[in-house]
Write an enzyme that holds these catalytic residues in place. Structure first.
Site, PDB file in Angstrom:
ATOM      1  N   SER A  37     -41.778  17.403 -43.266  1.00  0.00           N
ATOM      2  CA  SER A  37     -41.675  16.313 -42.285  1.00  0.00           C
ATOM      3  C   SER A  37     -40.291  15.662 -42.310  1.00  0.00           C
ATOM      4  O   SER A  37     -40.024  14.736 -41.556  1.00  0.00           O
ATOM      5  CB  SER A  37     -42.744  15.249 -42.563  1.00  0.00           C
ATOM      6  N   ASN A  44     -48.083   7.704 -50.982  1.00  0.00           N
ATOM      7  CA  ASN A  44     -49.067   7.107 -50.062  1.00  0.00           C
ATOM      8  C   ASN A  44     -48.771   5.630 -49.780  1.00  0.00           C
ATOM      9  O   ASN A  44     -48.853   5.193 -48.627  1.00  0.00           O
ATOM     10  CB  ASN A  44     -50.482   7.270 -50.624  1.00  0.00           C
ATOM     11  N   THR A 100     -51.279  -5.602  -0.158  1.00  0.00           N
ATOM     12  CA  THR A 100     -52.435  -5.173  -0.958  1.00  0.00           C
ATOM     13  C   THR A 100     -52.823  -3.826  -0.351  1.00  0.00           C
ATOM     14  O   THR A 100     -52.680  -3.623   0.866  1.00  0.00           O
ATOM     15  CB  THR A 100     -53.629  -6.150  -0.857  1.00  0.00           C
ATOM     16  N   HIS A 101     -53.288  -2.917  -1.177  1.00  0.00           N
ATOM     17  CA  HIS A 101     -53.592  -1.544  -0.724  1.00  0.00           C
ATOM     18  C   HIS A 101     -52.382  -0.890  -0.031  1.00  0.00           C
ATOM     19  O   HIS A 101     -52.553  -0.045   0.847  1.00  0.00           O
ATOM     20  CB  HIS A 101     -54.789  -1.518   0.241  1.00  0.00           C
ATOM     21  N   SER A 128     -28.345  14.971  -4.736  1.00  0.00           N
ATOM     22  CA  SER A 128     -29.010  16.273  -4.698  1.00  0.00           C
ATOM     23  C   SER A 128     -27.952  17.359  -4.707  1.00  0.00           C
ATOM     24  O   SER A 128     -26.871  17.196  -4.143  1.00  0.00           O
ATOM     25  CB  SER A 128     -29.856  16.375  -3.424  1.00  0.00           C
ATOM     26  N   LYS A 178     -28.407  12.743   0.057  1.00  0.00           N
ATOM     27  CA  LYS A 178     -29.461  12.167  -0.783  1.00  0.00           C
ATOM     28  C   LYS A 178     -28.942  11.172  -1.801  1.00  0.00           C
ATOM     29  O   LYS A 178     -27.877  11.324  -2.381  1.00  0.00           O
ATOM     30  CB  LYS A 178     -30.180  13.280  -1.548  1.00  0.00           C
ATOM     31  N   GLU A 214     -38.088   6.927 -11.223  1.00  0.00           N
ATOM     32  CA  GLU A 214     -39.041   8.034 -11.372  1.00  0.00           C
ATOM     33  C   GLU A 214     -39.248   8.391 -12.839  1.00  0.00           C
ATOM     34  O   GLU A 214     -40.365   8.710 -13.260  1.00  0.00           O
ATOM     35  CB  GLU A 214     -38.545   9.252 -10.605  1.00  0.00           C
ATOM     36  N   LYS A 240     -46.118   9.546 -37.323  1.00  0.00           N
ATOM     37  CA  LYS A 240     -44.725   9.105 -37.187  1.00  0.00           C
ATOM     38  C   LYS A 240     -44.036   9.534 -35.895  1.00  0.00           C
ATOM     39  O   LYS A 240     -43.366   8.729 -35.248  1.00  0.00           O
ATOM     40  CB  LYS A 240     -43.912   9.600 -38.390  1.00  0.00           C
TER      41      LYS A 240
END
Ligand code: ARG
Length: 476
Positions: free
Chosen positions: A29, A116, A161-162, A283, A289, A296, A331
């Site tokens: 590890s 531990n 809303t919606h 792009s 673009k 995102e 971890k």
């Protein structure tokens, strides 16, 4: 120790030879838990002092061990001492470093402790320390949103809303609605921190120690509020990881909602916001673009943040007390959450603080879609019409406008009278975005007055976070 292959191992005594390569490769590890090295060294210093206090190291030995730990710490920080793949984990690597510096004396430090209790301690220290850094980055994003809100206290916008036009709001109010979740996340971090501030050291493998250790002194030296009350719980407990990952998952979800809105706001259809070139991408084929990739990625990275929480909860479910090797899987999700947010938050803060709000487009969009219909219904209610009836009347006005292809304010006096005797031309006074916003004066509502009050409150709360975020976890 059976170290026929030359590797340092913390458990060789009863084994005839080294581990099979397949086991070693699975078990190692150190490639990720090396991040814990500075915290492991802090805990080692505290442990050395306790061993000396118990008479298990003489003052000269303590001096040598502390000097070697300091030297190892500098060598690690400078990249001169690095783990090798034969070092199963961070604890093994650091013991090797100590043995290289001190010979047999380096082997004395392991008395009275186990990996531990060490690993549980190291991870608590690491997460408590990084929670502060996370808070700093959260406050920076909250600042960016708050500053944009301050510039848009009375900018009208169509509240949704919606994703349908609902009622006009101020854009400042909308931006601040993204700050409050972040403030709650900061609260969660501080609440979490108080519960995480318990020291497992002294618990050994699971049963405590027969040596006269001083867990309270170690706890104090490492900035914990108290030593663990139960040694078995101390080494079995990973609530502090799961809870931390819940907070980071929820932060991820909040950032994804902000990200999604920025994607909408910057689309050609909305055109409410324009991103600064430095915080947008292009792009490779379409020269026109300008993409909101940061927004995102905020949406996308919420997946791994939620995934980390689910991974740790699933790993813990049904796990018998006390330590099991499964727990080594705690971890990477925790490190990944910190590193993911460490990349995402500054990018989002930069994107928000540099974006241009298109006040003209927002103002134009605010009344579209009959978003002032509720104002008419409320106007009728103020004249004693039951809301049920007022809703019905206003609905008929909207239906009439839909047929005619016009807006509510275009209806004639006769139209109004025909729909309901309760209506008269003075209803047009409420048919403006300005008046709708100005009438929202109750605390917490969207009018410019309450938004200015809210802004002051948010700024004050952010200032208190700035103080917490720079607090030192371990007094050094
Ligand atoms: N690498 C281990 C972990 O992260 C350290 C503790 C190992 N303890 C043990 N008894 N094998 O969980």
């Amino acid at each position: 120790m059976a170290e026929s292959d030359g590797a340092t191992r913390l458990w060789g005594g009863r084994f005839a030879g080294g581990p099979a390569e397949a086991l070693a490769r699975l078990s190692v590890s150190v490639q990720f838990d090396w991040r814990l090295a500075p915290y492991d060294l802090l805990a080692s210093r505290a442990h050395a002092r306790v061993l000396a206090g118990a008479g298990l190291l003489d003052p000269d030995e303590l001096g040598q061990i502390l000097a070697a730990l300091d030297d190892l710490d500098s060598a690690c920080a400078a990249g001169q001492f690095r783990p090798v793949i034969e070092d199963e984990d961070v604890h093994t690597a650091l013991e090797r470093g100590l043995l290289e510096r001190l010979g047999a004396l380096g082997g004395k430090l392991r008395a009275g402790r186990s990996r531990n209790d060490q690993v549980a301690t190291d991870l608590r220290l690491y997460l408590r320390d990084h929670a502060r850094g996370l808070a700093v980055a959260m406050v920076e994003l909250a600042d960016a949103l708050t500053e944009q809100a301050a510039r848009n206290v009375d900018t009208p916008a169509p509240g949704l809303t919606h994703v349908q036009h609902a009622q006009p709001v101020t854009f400042g109010h909308w931006l601040l609605a993204h700050v409050h979740p972040l403030l709650r996340d900061l609260d969660r971090l501080r609440d979490w921190d108080a519960r995480a501030a318990i020291s497992p050291l002294g618990s050994g493998a699971l049963a405590g120690s027969s040596l006269p250790l001083d867990p309270a002194a170690v706890a104090k030296e490492l900035g914990f509020t108290a030593p663990a009350a139960n040694s078995m719980d101390a080494v079995a407990d990973r609530d502090f990881v799961a809870e931390f990952l819940f907070v980071t998952a929820l932060i991820g979800v909040h950032l994804s909602r902000l990200g999604e809105e920025v994607v909408l706001w910057t689309s050609t259809e909305f055109g409410w916001v324009e991103l600064d070139d430095a915080f947008a991408t292009g792009s490779s084929i379409m020269p026109q673009k300008k993409n909101a990739d940061i927004a995102e990625l905020a949406r996308g990275k919420s997946g791994r943040l939620v995934g980390g929480l689910v991974a740790v909860l699933t790993m813990l479910k049904g796990l018998p007390l006390t330590y099991d090797r499964d727990m080594q899987e705690d971890k990477e999700p925790a490190f990944d959450a910190i590193e993911t947010l460490g990349l995402l938050l500054p990018a989002l803060a930069g994107m928000i603080s540099t974006m241009t709000v298109r006040v003209d487009r927002l103002t134009e969009a605010a009344p579209v879609g009959f978003s002032l219909a509720t104002e008419v219904a409320d106007w009728l209610v103020r004249r004693g019409v039951p809301f049920r009836e007022a809703h019905e009347i206003t609905g008929q006005l909207v239906a009439l406008c839909s047929v005619r292809g016009c807006e509510l304010e275009d209806l004639t006096d006769d139209d109004l009278k025909t729909v309901s005797g309760h209506l008269d031309p003075s209803v047009r006074e409420v048919l403006s975005v300005q008046s709708a916003l100005a009438s929202r004066t109750t605390p917490g509502s969207t009018g410019p007055g309450p938004v200015a009050d809210q802004l002051a409150l948010v700024q004050h709360r952010l200032d208190s976070w700035r103080e917490w975020a720079v607090e030192k976890v371990v007094p050094r």
